[in-house]
Design a protein around this motif. Structure first.
Motif, PDB file in Angstrom:
ATOM      1  N   VAL A 235       0.849  -1.184   0.000  1.00 28.87           N
ATOM      2  CA  VAL A 235       0.000   0.000   0.000  1.00 28.87           C
ATOM      3  C   VAL A 235       0.886   1.234   0.000  1.00 28.87           C
ATOM      4  O   VAL A 235       1.735   1.394   0.880  1.00 28.87           O
ATOM      5  CB  VAL A 235      -0.910   0.026   1.247  1.00 28.87           C
ATOM      6  CG1 VAL A 235      -1.753   1.300   1.257  1.00 28.87           C
ATOM      7  CG2 VAL A 235      -1.795  -1.209   1.289  1.00 28.87           C
ATOM      8  N   ASP A 236       0.702   2.092  -0.977  1.00 30.33           N
ATOM      9  CA  ASP A 236       1.391   3.378  -1.009  1.00 30.33           C
ATOM     10  C   ASP A 236       0.449   4.419  -0.411  1.00 30.33           C
ATOM     11  O   ASP A 236      -0.549   4.793  -1.033  1.00 30.33           O
ATOM     12  CB  ASP A 236       1.765   3.766  -2.444  1.00 30.33           C
ATOM     13  CG  ASP A 236       2.784   2.803  -3.052  1.00 30.33           C
ATOM     14  OD1 ASP A 236       3.673   2.348  -2.314  1.00 30.33           O
ATOM     15  OD2 ASP A 236       2.677   2.506  -4.253  1.00 30.33           O
ATOM     16  N   GLY A 237       0.753   4.846   0.804  1.00 31.85           N
ATOM     17  CA  GLY A 237      -0.125   5.783   1.499  1.00 31.85           C
ATOM     18  C   GLY A 237      -0.373   7.042   0.691  1.00 31.85           C
ATOM     19  O   GLY A 237       0.577   7.698   0.252  1.00 31.85           O
ATOM     20  N   LEU A 238      -1.627   7.391   0.491  1.00 32.92           N
ATOM     21  CA  LEU A 238      -1.964   8.550  -0.327  1.00 32.92           C
ATOM     22  C   LEU A 238      -1.740   9.868   0.400  1.00 32.92           C
ATOM     23  O   LEU A 238      -1.351  10.862  -0.213  1.00 32.92           O
ATOM     24  CB  LEU A 238      -3.430   8.455  -0.768  1.00 32.92           C
ATOM     25  CG  LEU A 238      -3.752   7.359  -1.788  1.00 32.92           C
ATOM     26  CD1 LEU A 238      -5.251   7.269  -2.017  1.00 32.92           C
ATOM     27  CD2 LEU A 238      -3.039   7.627  -3.110  1.00 32.92           C
ATOM     28  N   ALA A 239      -2.019   9.887   1.702  1.00 33.90           N
ATOM     29  CA  ALA A 239      -1.885  11.125   2.474  1.00 33.90           C
ATOM     30  C   ALA A 239      -1.893  10.762   3.960  1.00 33.90           C
ATOM     31  O   ALA A 239      -2.439   9.723   4.342  1.00 33.90           O
ATOM     32  CB  ALA A 239      -3.022  12.095   2.155  1.00 33.90           C
ATOM     33  N   PRO A 240      -1.305  11.609   4.813  1.00 32.90           N
ATOM     34  CA  PRO A 240      -1.283  11.315   6.249  1.00 32.90           C
ATOM     35  C   PRO A 240      -2.620  11.589   6.927  1.00 32.90           C
ATOM     36  O   PRO A 240      -2.723  12.397   7.863  1.00 32.90           O
ATOM     37  CB  PRO A 240      -0.177  12.239   6.765  1.00 32.90           C
ATOM     38  CG  PRO A 240      -0.194  13.407   5.838  1.00 32.90           C
ATOM     39  CD  PRO A 240      -0.509  12.814   4.477  1.00 32.90           C
ATOM     40  N   ILE A 241      -3.670  10.913   6.444  1.00 31.98           N
ATOM     41  CA  ILE A 241      -5.018  11.045   6.987  1.00 31.98           C
ATOM     42  C   ILE A 241      -5.436   9.650   7.440  1.00 31.98           C
ATOM     43  O   ILE A 241      -5.603   8.743   6.610  1.00 31.98           O
ATOM     44  CB  ILE A 241      -5.994  11.592   5.932  1.00 31.98           C
ATOM     45  CG1 ILE A 241      -5.508  12.946   5.390  1.00 31.98           C
ATOM     46  CG2 ILE A 241      -7.391  11.716   6.513  1.00 31.98           C
ATOM     47  CD1 ILE A 241      -6.314  13.464   4.203  1.00 31.98           C
ATOM     48  N   VAL A 242      -5.599   9.453   8.737  1.00 29.94           N
ATOM     49  CA  VAL A 242      -5.775   8.105   9.278  1.00 29.94           C
ATOM     50  C   VAL A 242      -6.973   7.361   8.680  1.00 29.94           C
ATOM     51  O   VAL A 242      -6.820   6.219   8.226  1.00 29.94           O
ATOM     52  CB  VAL A 242      -5.851   8.154  10.819  1.00 29.94           C
ATOM     53  CG1 VAL A 242      -6.297   6.801  11.381  1.00 29.94           C
ATOM     54  CG2 VAL A 242      -4.487   8.537  11.395  1.00 29.94           C
ATOM     55  N   PRO A 243      -8.187   7.919   8.633  1.00 32.53           N
ATOM     56  CA  PRO A 243      -9.306   7.154   8.045  1.00 32.53           C
ATOM     57  C   PRO A 243      -9.061   6.768   6.594  1.00 32.53           C
ATOM     58  O   PRO A 243      -9.483   5.695   6.154  1.00 32.53           O
ATOM     59  CB  PRO A 243     -10.498   8.108   8.180  1.00 32.53           C
ATOM     60  CG  PRO A 243     -10.120   9.044   9.279  1.00 32.53           C
ATOM     61  CD  PRO A 243      -8.643   9.224   9.149  1.00 32.53           C
ATOM     62  N   LEU A 244      -8.387   7.633   5.852  1.00 36.87           N
ATOM     63  CA  LEU A 244      -8.064   7.331   4.454  1.00 36.87           C
ATOM     64  C   LEU A 244      -7.095   6.161   4.368  1.00 36.87           C
ATOM     65  O   LEU A 244      -7.275   5.234   3.564  1.00 36.87           O
ATOM     66  CB  LEU A 244      -7.471   8.570   3.787  1.00 36.87           C
ATOM     67  CG  LEU A 244      -6.988   8.402   2.337  1.00 36.87           C
ATOM     68  CD1 LEU A 244      -8.181   8.171   1.414  1.00 36.87           C
ATOM     69  CD2 LEU A 244      -6.198   9.632   1.897  1.00 36.87           C
ATOM     70  N   LEU A 245      -6.064   6.161   5.206  1.00 36.65           N
ATOM     71  CA  LEU A 245      -5.081   5.083   5.204  1.00 36.65           C
ATOM     72  C   LEU A 245      -5.717   3.767   5.654  1.00 36.65           C
ATOM     73  O   LEU A 245      -5.391   2.698   5.121  1.00 36.65           O
ATOM     74  CB  LEU A 245      -3.896   5.447   6.103  1.00 36.65           C
ATOM     75  CG  LEU A 245      -3.067   6.647   5.644  1.00 36.65           C
ATOM     76  CD1 LEU A 245      -2.057   7.042   6.719  1.00 36.65           C
ATOM     77  CD2 LEU A 245      -2.351   6.332   4.335  1.00 36.65           C
ATOM     78  N   VAL A 246      -6.607   3.832   6.633  1.00 39.69           N
ATOM     79  CA  VAL A 246      -7.316   2.622   7.067  1.00 39.69           C
ATOM     80  C   VAL A 246      -8.100   2.035   5.891  1.00 39.69           C
ATOM     81  O   VAL A 246      -8.088   0.820   5.657  1.00 39.69           O
ATOM     82  CB  VAL A 246      -8.248   2.926   8.248  1.00 39.69           C
ATOM     83  CG1 VAL A 246      -9.177   1.752   8.517  1.00 39.69           C
ATOM     84  CG2 VAL A 246      -7.444   3.251   9.496  1.00 39.69           C
ATOM     85  N   ALA A 247      -8.789   2.888   5.141  1.00 40.31           N
ATOM     86  CA  ALA A 247      -9.562   2.419   3.990  1.00 40.31           C
ATOM     87  C   ALA A 247      -8.643   1.790   2.941  1.00 40.31           C
ATOM     88  O   ALA A 247      -8.985   0.754   2.345  1.00 40.31           O
ATOM     89  CB  ALA A 247     -10.355   3.576   3.386  1.00 40.31           C
ATOM     90  N   GLN A 248      -7.477   2.381   2.703  1.00 40.98           N
ATOM     91  CA  GLN A 248      -6.536   1.804   1.745  1.00 40.98           C
ATOM     92  C   GLN A 248      -6.095   0.409   2.184  1.00 40.98           C
ATOM     93  O   GLN A 248      -5.994  -0.518   1.369  1.00 40.98           O
ATOM     94  CB  GLN A 248      -5.295   2.697   1.621  1.00 40.98           C
ATOM     95  CG  GLN A 248      -5.471   3.915   0.739  1.00 40.98           C
ATOM     96  CD  GLN A 248      -4.128   4.560   0.444  1.00 40.98           C
ATOM     97  OE1 GLN A 248      -3.707   5.481   1.149  1.00 40.98           O
ATOM     98  NE2 GLN A 248      -3.448   4.064  -0.569  1.00 40.98           N
ATOM     99  N   ILE A 249      -5.816   0.251   3.464  1.00 41.18           N
ATOM    100  CA  ILE A 249      -5.361  -1.036   3.976  1.00 41.18           C
ATOM    101  C   ILE A 249      -6.481  -2.072   3.915  1.00 41.18           C
ATOM    102  O   ILE A 249      -6.254  -3.228   3.552  1.00 41.18           O
ATOM    103  CB  ILE A 249      -4.808  -0.868   5.403  1.00 41.18           C
ATOM    104  CG1 ILE A 249      -3.489  -0.072   5.344  1.00 41.18           C
ATOM    105  CG2 ILE A 249      -4.592  -2.214   6.082  1.00 41.18           C
ATOM    106  CD1 ILE A 249      -2.984   0.399   6.682  1.00 41.18           C
TER     107      ILE A 249
END
Length: 341
Positions: A235-249
């Motif tokens: 997963v390449d994190g899109l931005a340092p936004i926790v809910p967004l990163l959780v959704a990516q994972i």
């Protein structure tokens, strides 16, 4: 009752967890779904947020009891010979509602019929029956083979629910790890994967990189997993936004084939979200954006039940200006895209 046979099988499924825009938490659940005539039975129940009794986090003794009950080797849990096939993903309490069915033996075969929504010990088929669903007549050998195979290990085989987080912003990583653990996904923070034993690497289903991690460092991590023979999602994190990163994972952990997903595709471009769904389901769209001071902004932009097919959802220009990202979520899956200009 029709004597025509339906095929029966099992397949890994998940109830996608997540940190919601309102601050709420949706717990991640892995389970085995019932595949009837090649399609998840859950998809025939429209927008139902539920899991089967064959969940990965159920204690082995209870899991075995659930399997034996479906094989009619144990007494039914509800009056009238009724069995729970889907229940609440948060607490599994009958009071929250459950889908139940009557399971019978017809010679060597098994029949599921009279499906109903049930909130107490007695089902009202006239009021809460799923009219038009079933009956399903399963060949006994196929049915017993699918369920009986689970008794060899007393637990379902599902994807690994642990993530390795690699990034430069320790505070963001700590918040992300805490959020993942809250919804039921294990998370560890590391600088790299060098010299980590192969047995430890096999515990991970995904590796998430922060934006500050360079390609050389990423390649070294990939090499460590490849050398250990471990196939993980990156997963390449899109931005340092926790809910967004959780959704990516959550998206990365979903290894199901397309025919077993409700949310099939998402394209975010030209101020709209183009979505494809495979069965009637509730879809929620949330946008996240970073302003010029790198502050995060969250907007809930859509929440409705969509019919199968392609849909174009216009997005508020204020919600997607600048660097922005779109998350589409159903009860069983989540997709994430950066907004394309």
């Amino acid at each position: 009752m029709s004597a025509e046979y339906a095929t029966f099988g099992l397949a890994p499924a998940m109830r996608a967890g997540g940190v919601l825009a309102d601050g709420g938490v949706q717990v991640h659940r892995d389970f085995l779904d019932f595949i009837v005539d090649g399609r998840p039975l859950l998809f025939r129940l429209s927008d139902l947020d539920a899991v089967s009794p064959l969940a990965s986090d159920v204690p082995p003794a209870i899991f075995t009891a659930q399997v034996r009950a479906l094989l009619l080797e144990a007494d039914p849990p509800l009056p009238g010979g009724r069995y729970v096939v889907y229940g609440c993903p948060e607490c599994e309490d009958l009071g929250c509602g459950a889908v139940t069915t009557l399971i019978e033996r017809h010679g060597d075969d098994y029949v599921w019929r009279d499906f109903a929504w049930q909130t107490d010990e007695h089902a009202d088929l006239d009021l809460n029956g799923y009219h038009g669903l079933g009956p399903f007549h399963f060949r006994g050998d196929e049915y017993r083979a699918a369920l009986g195979s689970l008794l060899d290990d007393t637990a379902p085989t599902t994807d690994r629910r642990r993530v390795l987080l690699i990034g430069a912003r320790v505070a963001v990583l700590a918040k992300l790890a805490a959020a993942l653990r809250t919804i039921g996904i294990g998370a560890d923070i590391a600088h790299d994967a060098n010299d980590v034993p192969a047995d430890e690497l096999r515990a991970y289903g995904a590796v998430a990189f922060g934006r500050a991690i360079g390609e050389e460092e990423r390649a070294a991590v990939r090499h460590s997993f490849a050398r250990a023979g471990v196939d993980v999602a990156y997963v390449d994190g899109l931005a340092p936004i926790v809910p967004l990163l959780v959704a990516q994972i959550e998206n990365a952990l979903d290894r199901r084939p397309p025919e077993q997903r409700r949310l099939l595709d998402l394209v975010a471009t030209d101020g709209a979200a183009a979505i494809e769904v495979t069965s009637p389901c509730r879809v929620r769209i949330t946008t996240y954006r970073l302003d010029r001071l790198f502050r995060a902004h969250t907007h809930d932009v859509f929440d409705a039940v969509l019919e199968p097919g392609h849909h174009r959802i216009p997005l508020d220009p204020k919600a997607v200006k600048g660097e922005s990202f779109v998350v589409a979520r159903t009860t069983g899956s989540v997709l994430v895209r950066a907004m394309r200009r």
